[in-house]
Design a protein around this motif. Sequence first.
Motif, PDB file in Angstrom:
ATOM      1  N   THR A  24      48.501  36.949  35.501  1.00 54.29           N
ATOM      2  CA  THR A  24      49.866  36.442  35.405  1.00 54.29           C
ATOM      3  C   THR A  24      50.885  37.480  35.866  1.00 54.29           C
ATOM      4  OG1 THR A  24      49.226  35.004  33.573  1.00 54.29           O
ATOM      5  CG2 THR A  24      51.571  35.472  33.805  1.00 54.29           C
ATOM      6  N   ILE A  25      50.616  38.744  35.565  1.00 57.21           N
ATOM      7  CA  ILE A  25      51.561  39.820  35.877  1.00 57.21           C
ATOM      8  C   ILE A  25      51.466  40.276  37.335  1.00 57.21           C
ATOM      9  CG2 ILE A  25      52.097  42.244  35.386  1.00 57.21           C
ATOM     10  CD1 ILE A  25      51.253  41.612  32.458  1.00 57.21           C
ATOM     11  N   GLU A  26      50.255  40.388  37.847  1.00 60.27           N
ATOM     12  CA  GLU A  26      50.051  40.933  39.192  1.00 60.27           C
ATOM     13  C   GLU A  26      49.820  39.827  40.213  1.00 60.27           C
ATOM     14  OE1 GLU A  26      47.042  43.939  39.331  1.00 60.27           O
ATOM     15  OE2 GLU A  26      47.963  45.066  37.709  1.00 60.27           O
ATOM     16  N   ARG A  27      50.763  39.648  41.101  1.00 62.12           N
ATOM     17  CA  ARG A  27      50.684  38.698  42.212  1.00 62.12           C
ATOM     18  C   ARG A  27      50.276  37.283  41.771  1.00 62.12           C
ATOM     19  NH1 ARG A  27      48.195  43.222  43.324  1.00 62.12           N
ATOM     20  NH2 ARG A  27      46.115  42.331  43.318  1.00 62.12           N
ATOM     21  N   PRO A  28      50.992  36.702  40.821  1.00 64.28           N
ATOM     22  CA  PRO A  28      50.603  35.392  40.293  1.00 64.28           C
ATOM     23  C   PRO A  28      50.628  34.271  41.341  1.00 64.28           C
ATOM     24  CG  PRO A  28      52.787  35.981  39.526  1.00 64.28           C
ATOM     25  CD  PRO A  28      52.222  37.194  40.206  1.00 64.28           C
ATOM     26  N   GLN A  29      51.406  34.418  42.391  1.00 63.52           N
ATOM     27  CA  GLN A  29      51.513  33.368  43.408  1.00 63.52           C
ATOM     28  C   GLN A  29      50.411  33.460  44.469  1.00 63.52           C
ATOM     29  OE1 GLN A  29      53.315  36.074  43.164  1.00 63.52           O
ATOM     30  NE2 GLN A  29      53.654  36.920  45.202  1.00 63.52           N
ATOM     31  N   HIS A  30      49.639  34.533  44.462  1.00 62.56           N
ATOM     32  CA  HIS A  30      48.561  34.699  45.444  1.00 62.56           C
ATOM     33  C   HIS A  30      47.375  33.797  45.116  1.00 62.56           C
ATOM     34  CE1 HIS A  30      49.665  38.792  47.381  1.00 62.56           C
ATOM     35  NE2 HIS A  30      50.741  38.086  47.119  1.00 62.56           N
ATOM     36  N   PRO A  31      46.606  33.452  46.137  1.00 61.64           N
ATOM     37  CA  PRO A  31      45.421  32.631  45.887  1.00 61.64           C
ATOM     38  C   PRO A  31      44.397  33.375  45.026  1.00 61.64           C
ATOM     39  CG  PRO A  31      45.865  32.835  48.252  1.00 61.64           C
ATOM     40  CD  PRO A  31      46.785  33.759  47.543  1.00 61.64           C
ATOM     41  N   MET A  32      43.741  32.640  44.173  1.00 60.90           N
ATOM     42  CA  MET A  32      42.650  33.207  43.367  1.00 60.90           C
ATOM     43  C   MET A  32      41.382  33.145  44.195  1.00 60.90           C
ATOM     44  SD  MET A  32      42.000  34.629  40.584  1.00 60.90           S
ATOM     45  CE  MET A  32      40.543  35.138  39.715  1.00 60.90           C
ATOM     46  N   ARG A  33      40.549  34.193  44.070  1.00 58.26           N
ATOM     47  CA  ARG A  33      39.287  34.258  44.807  1.00 58.26           C
ATOM     48  C   ARG A  33      38.124  34.366  43.829  1.00 58.26           C
ATOM     49  NH1 ARG A  33      41.857  38.641  46.826  1.00 58.26           N
ATOM     50  NH2 ARG A  33      40.036  39.910  46.387  1.00 58.26           N
ATOM     51  N   ALA A  34      37.019  33.744  44.166  1.00 58.96           N
ATOM     52  CA  ALA A  34      35.832  33.780  43.308  1.00 58.96           C
ATOM     53  C   ALA A  34      35.322  35.205  43.121  1.00 58.96           C
ATOM     54  CB  ALA A  34      34.738  32.896  43.894  1.00 58.96           C
ATOM     55  N   SER A  35      35.410  36.018  44.151  1.00 61.64           N
ATOM     56  CA  SER A  35      34.934  37.398  44.039  1.00 61.64           C
ATOM     57  C   SER A  35      35.728  38.185  43.000  1.00 61.64           C
ATOM     58  CB  SER A  35      34.994  38.106  45.395  1.00 61.64           C
ATOM     59  OG  SER A  35      36.327  38.134  45.889  1.00 61.64           O
ATOM     60  N   LEU A  36      36.989  37.839  42.826  1.00 58.44           N
ATOM     61  CA  LEU A  36      37.818  38.523  41.840  1.00 58.44           C
ATOM     62  C   LEU A  36      37.388  38.187  40.419  1.00 58.44           C
ATOM     63  CD1 LEU A  36      40.186  40.411  41.337  1.00 58.44           C
ATOM     64  CD2 LEU A  36      41.703  38.430  41.520  1.00 58.44           C
ATOM     65  N   ILE A  37      36.886  36.997  40.205  1.00 53.05           N
ATOM     66  CA  ILE A  37      36.433  36.598  38.870  1.00 53.05           C
ATOM     67  C   ILE A  37      35.305  37.518  38.417  1.00 53.05           C
ATOM     68  CG2 ILE A  37      35.336  34.754  37.533  1.00 53.05           C
ATOM     69  CD1 ILE A  37      36.807  32.770  39.446  1.00 53.05           C
ATOM     70  N   ALA A  38      34.316  37.705  39.271  1.00 51.70           N
ATOM     71  CA  ALA A  38      33.186  38.571  38.935  1.00 51.70           C
ATOM     72  C   ALA A  38      33.633  40.017  38.766  1.00 51.70           C
ATOM     73  CB  ALA A  38      32.112  38.464  40.011  1.00 51.70           C
ATOM     74  N   ALA A  39      34.516  40.467  39.631  1.00 47.71           N
ATOM     75  CA  ALA A  39      34.995  41.851  39.556  1.00 47.71           C
ATOM     76  C   ALA A  39      35.762  42.107  38.259  1.00 47.71           C
ATOM     77  CB  ALA A  39      35.875  42.172  40.764  1.00 47.71           C
ATOM     78  N   MET A  40      36.587  41.164  37.862  1.00 47.13           N
ATOM     79  CA  MET A  40      37.355  41.341  36.630  1.00 47.13           C
ATOM     80  C   MET A  40      36.453  41.297  35.400  1.00 47.13           C
ATOM     81  SD  MET A  40      40.976  39.468  37.382  1.00 47.13           S
ATOM     82  CE  MET A  40      41.945  40.458  36.250  1.00 47.13           C
ATOM     83  N   ALA A  41      35.451  40.442  35.404  1.00 55.81           N
ATOM     84  CA  ALA A  41      34.511  40.395  34.277  1.00 55.81           C
ATOM     85  C   ALA A  41      33.827  41.755  34.111  1.00 55.81           C
ATOM     86  CB  ALA A  41      33.483  39.295  34.481  1.00 55.81           C
ATOM     87  N   LEU A  42      33.347  42.316  35.203  1.00 52.47           N
ATOM     88  CA  LEU A  42      32.700  43.624  35.165  1.00 52.47           C
ATOM     89  C   LEU A  42      33.670  44.715  34.712  1.00 52.47           C
ATOM     90  CD1 LEU A  42      30.401  45.622  35.755  1.00 52.47           C
ATOM     91  CD2 LEU A  42      31.187  45.642  38.138  1.00 52.47           C
ATOM     92  N   THR A  43      34.852  44.729  35.286  1.00 50.92           N
ATOM     93  CA  THR A  43      35.844  45.758  34.971  1.00 50.92           C
ATOM     94  C   THR A  43      36.249  45.733  33.504  1.00 50.92           C
ATOM     95  OG1 THR A  43      36.699  45.727  37.223  1.00 50.92           O
ATOM     96  CG2 THR A  43      38.170  46.603  35.516  1.00 50.92           C
ATOM     97  N   TYR A  44      36.597  44.564  32.995  1.00 58.01           N
ATOM     98  CA  TYR A  44      37.074  44.489  31.615  1.00 58.01           C
ATOM     99  C   TYR A  44      35.963  44.740  30.605  1.00 58.01           C
ATOM    100  CZ  TYR A  44      41.813  43.440  32.851  1.00 58.01           C
ATOM    101  OH  TYR A  44      43.092  43.546  33.329  1.00 58.01           O
ATOM    102  N   ALA A  45      34.757  44.281  30.883  1.00 53.61           N
ATOM    103  CA  ALA A  45      33.633  44.555  29.982  1.00 53.61           C
ATOM    104  C   ALA A  45      33.325  46.049  29.951  1.00 53.61           C
ATOM    105  CB  ALA A  45      32.413  43.765  30.420  1.00 53.61           C
ATOM    106  N   THR A  46      33.370  46.685  31.111  1.00 54.67           N
ATOM    107  CA  THR A  46      33.083  48.117  31.193  1.00 54.67           C
ATOM    108  C   THR A  46      34.160  48.935  30.506  1.00 54.67           C
ATOM    109  OG1 THR A  46      31.855  47.818  33.246  1.00 54.67           O
ATOM    110  CG2 THR A  46      32.684  50.022  32.804  1.00 54.67           C
TER     111      THR A  46
END
Length: 87
Positions: free
Chosen positions: A20-42
């Motif tokens: 919501t805070i960072e570039r909310p108007q940009h398209p969402m990408r499937a690769s970002l979903i996996a990257a964020m899951a890994l980042t936040y869990a780590t």
Amino acid sequence: MSRPDADTRALLQHIAARLTIERPQHPMRASLIAAMALTYATRRHGYGTTRAEDAEAKLLACLPALEAGWTRARYAKAVREAAEDAE
């Protein structure tokens, strides 16, 4: 999609806030979903730990499917809804 536990709900809320805070108007990408899951869990449970791996798996199981044309903000809304389903 499975029901999130308390830890997973908190991580889902953090992911939604970031989208919501960072570039909310940009398209969402499937690769970002996996990257964020890994980042936040780590970040929460430490690099290479079993707890981080489990948290990542739980996040991926709870994160909603991405629909064509969704922005980061729209995906964040779906993530919040997934987090609230268990409350």
